[in-house]
Write a protein that holds these residues in place. Sequence first.
Motif, PDB file in Angstrom:
ATOM      1  N   LEU A   1       0.825  -1.205   0.000  1.00  0.00           N
ATOM      2  CA  LEU A   1       0.000   0.000   0.000  1.00  0.00           C
ATOM      3  C   LEU A   1       0.862   1.259   0.000  1.00  0.00           C
ATOM      4  O   LEU A   1       0.570   2.226  -0.706  1.00  0.00           O
ATOM      5  CB  LEU A   1      -0.934  -0.002   1.207  1.00  0.00           C
ATOM      6  N   ALA A   2       1.947   1.269   0.771  1.00  0.00           N
ATOM      7  CA  ALA A   2       2.846   2.417   0.784  1.00  0.00           C
ATOM      8  C   ALA A   2       3.449   2.649  -0.604  1.00  0.00           C
ATOM      9  O   ALA A   2       3.569   3.783  -1.073  1.00  0.00           O
ATOM     10  CB  ALA A   2       3.942   2.223   1.818  1.00  0.00           C
ATOM     11  N   THR A   3       3.822   1.554  -1.273  1.00  0.00           N
ATOM     12  CA  THR A   3       4.371   1.667  -2.620  1.00  0.00           C
ATOM     13  C   THR A   3       3.325   2.200  -3.589  1.00  0.00           C
ATOM     14  O   THR A   3       3.612   3.055  -4.434  1.00  0.00           O
ATOM     15  CB  THR A   3       4.884   0.301  -3.105  1.00  0.00           C
ATOM     16  N   ALA A   4       2.105   1.700  -3.459  1.00  0.00           N
ATOM     17  CA  ALA A   4       1.024   2.145  -4.331  1.00  0.00           C
ATOM     18  C   ALA A   4       0.722   3.628  -4.132  1.00  0.00           C
ATOM     19  O   ALA A   4       0.508   4.372  -5.099  1.00  0.00           O
ATOM     20  CB  ALA A   4      -0.228   1.309  -4.078  1.00  0.00           C
ATOM     21  N   GLN A   5       0.720   4.065  -2.878  1.00  0.00           N
ATOM     22  CA  GLN A   5       0.470   5.486  -2.611  1.00  0.00           C
ATOM     23  C   GLN A   5       1.552   6.367  -3.230  1.00  0.00           C
ATOM     24  O   GLN A   5       1.267   7.436  -3.754  1.00  0.00           O
ATOM     25  CB  GLN A   5       0.379   5.709  -1.100  1.00  0.00           C
ATOM     26  N   TRP A   6       2.793   5.897  -3.165  1.00  0.00           N
ATOM     27  CA  TRP A   6       3.900   6.636  -3.763  1.00  0.00           C
ATOM     28  C   TRP A   6       3.765   6.682  -5.288  1.00  0.00           C
ATOM     29  O   TRP A   6       3.930   7.737  -5.911  1.00  0.00           O
ATOM     30  CB  TRP A   6       5.217   5.975  -3.361  1.00  0.00           C
ATOM     31  N   LEU A   7       3.423   5.539  -5.895  1.00  0.00           N
ATOM     32  CA  LEU A   7       3.312   5.466  -7.346  1.00  0.00           C
ATOM     33  C   LEU A   7       2.152   6.291  -7.881  1.00  0.00           C
ATOM     34  O   LEU A   7       2.296   7.067  -8.837  1.00  0.00           O
ATOM     35  CB  LEU A   7       3.126   4.008  -7.780  1.00  0.00           C
ATOM     36  N   LEU A   8       0.980   6.121  -7.268  1.00  0.00           N
ATOM     37  CA  LEU A   8      -0.225   6.762  -7.781  1.00  0.00           C
ATOM     38  C   LEU A   8      -0.338   8.213  -7.333  1.00  0.00           C
ATOM     39  O   LEU A   8      -1.162   8.960  -7.857  1.00  0.00           O
ATOM     40  CB  LEU A   8      -1.464   5.984  -7.334  1.00  0.00           C
ATOM     41  N   GLY A   9       0.517   8.599  -6.384  1.00  0.00           N
ATOM     42  CA  GLY A   9       0.541   9.980  -5.926  1.00  0.00           C
ATOM     43  C   GLY A   9       1.597  10.779  -6.649  1.00  0.00           C
ATOM     44  O   GLY A   9       1.403  11.246  -7.772  1.00  0.00           O
ATOM     45  N   GLY A  10       2.755  10.926  -6.011  1.00  0.00           N
ATOM     46  CA  GLY A  10       3.805  11.779  -6.557  1.00  0.00           C
ATOM     47  C   GLY A  10       4.370  11.328  -7.887  1.00  0.00           C
ATOM     48  O   GLY A  10       4.831  12.153  -8.688  1.00  0.00           O
ATOM     49  N   GLN A  11       4.346  10.015  -8.160  1.00  0.00           N
ATOM     50  CA  GLN A  11       4.892   9.524  -9.427  1.00  0.00           C
ATOM     51  C   GLN A  11       3.888   9.579 -10.581  1.00  0.00           C
ATOM     52  O   GLN A  11       4.239   9.267 -11.718  1.00  0.00           O
ATOM     53  CB  GLN A  11       5.401   8.089  -9.243  1.00  0.00           C
ATOM     54  N   LYS A  12       2.641   9.919 -10.265  1.00  0.00           N
ATOM     55  CA  LYS A  12       1.603  10.132 -11.278  1.00  0.00           C
ATOM     56  C   LYS A  12       1.313   8.902 -12.129  1.00  0.00           C
ATOM     57  O   LYS A  12       0.958   9.006 -13.310  1.00  0.00           O
ATOM     58  CB  LYS A  12       1.974  11.318 -12.198  1.00  0.00           C
ATOM     59  N   PHE A  13       1.460   7.710 -11.527  1.00  0.00           N
ATOM     60  CA  PHE A  13       1.051   6.506 -12.250  1.00  0.00           C
ATOM     61  C   PHE A  13      -0.468   6.417 -12.246  1.00  0.00           C
ATOM     62  O   PHE A  13      -1.142   6.937 -11.351  1.00  0.00           O
ATOM     63  CB  PHE A  13       1.677   5.262 -11.621  1.00  0.00           C
ATOM     64  N   GLU A  14      -1.020   5.734 -13.261  1.00  0.00           N
ATOM     65  CA  GLU A  14      -2.464   5.643 -13.416  1.00  0.00           C
ATOM     66  C   GLU A  14      -3.004   4.234 -13.184  1.00  0.00           C
ATOM     67  O   GLU A  14      -4.217   4.050 -13.063  1.00  0.00           O
ATOM     68  CB  GLU A  14      -2.867   6.103 -14.822  1.00  0.00           C
ATOM     69  N   ARG A  15      -2.101   3.238 -13.132  1.00  0.00           N
ATOM     70  CA  ARG A  15      -2.571   1.869 -12.976  1.00  0.00           C
ATOM     71  C   ARG A  15      -1.461   1.004 -12.385  1.00  0.00           C
ATOM     72  O   ARG A  15      -0.303   1.084 -12.819  1.00  0.00           O
ATOM     73  CB  ARG A  15      -3.007   1.286 -14.325  1.00  0.00           C
ATOM     74  N   ILE A  16      -1.815   0.220 -11.382  1.00  0.00           N
ATOM     75  CA  ILE A  16      -0.934  -0.817 -10.842  1.00  0.00           C
ATOM     76  C   ILE A  16      -1.645  -2.145 -11.036  1.00  0.00           C
ATOM     77  O   ILE A  16      -2.834  -2.268 -10.723  1.00  0.00           O
ATOM     78  CB  ILE A  16      -0.636  -0.588  -9.350  1.00  0.00           C
ATOM     79  N   GLU A  17      -0.936  -3.119 -11.554  1.00  0.00           N
ATOM     80  CA  GLU A  17      -1.523  -4.438 -11.793  1.00  0.00           C
ATOM     81  C   GLU A  17      -0.851  -5.477 -10.909  1.00  0.00           C
ATOM     82  O   GLU A  17       0.361  -5.440 -10.699  1.00  0.00           O
ATOM     83  CB  GLU A  17      -1.374  -4.833 -13.263  1.00  0.00           C
TER      84      GLU A  17
END
Length: 212
Positions: free
Chosen positions: A119-135
């Motif tokens: 979850l911490a990784t997902a928050q980092w990716l979808l937040g500051g890194q502006k990713f749109e999808r994690i699979e």
Amino acid sequence: MTGTFPNISISTERLVLRPLDEDDVPALAEMMNDEQVGAWTDVPQPYTEDMARDWVTARARAERETGRGLDLAVTEFLTQRLVGVIRLAKTNWHVRSTELSYIIAPWARGEGYASEAALATAQWLLGGQKFERIELRTAADNTASQQVAQKIGCISEGVLRGACIARVRAADGTWSDVRTDYIVWSLLPEDLDGAGEQLADTGGFTAYPDWN
């Protein structure tokens, strides 16, 4: 469009996620020789310290520098003991998507570390890194991994029939392949609204100096 992940340290209330280091080699090799890791991943068995050292010193760096992915050591905040590994792979920088997987050491299972780190990784990716999808992809019989996906807010998208090769170890120590299904999960920025409450204090993200 191709990008690269930054060197990063992600902190939660109990964990620090950071780049793999040569000091992790003995614990990493021990973790990868666990029967559950052998069953649900394609990690070679037996897994040697030389293999772990090559991962830490060469393959992890190559994944990050080419933009394909990112490997992070998951460690306990208080003891600095290696809890597991978070991996990002098959990254598509145009679509802003990546595939996330996790491995947790046998001694650390059942403590919620996998969901906390994921979850911490997902928050980092979808937040500051502006990713749109994690699979995420979980083997049909790997209920523990499926529970992690559910806990962090992932949505099940369907089944890839016969797309996964799991392994079973016989009494003599030999491994045999068993074909099974993959369950595909996704996590989008809007899916984090409820899941974020499970990590009251993520601790934040800090830049990490170059390694290797």
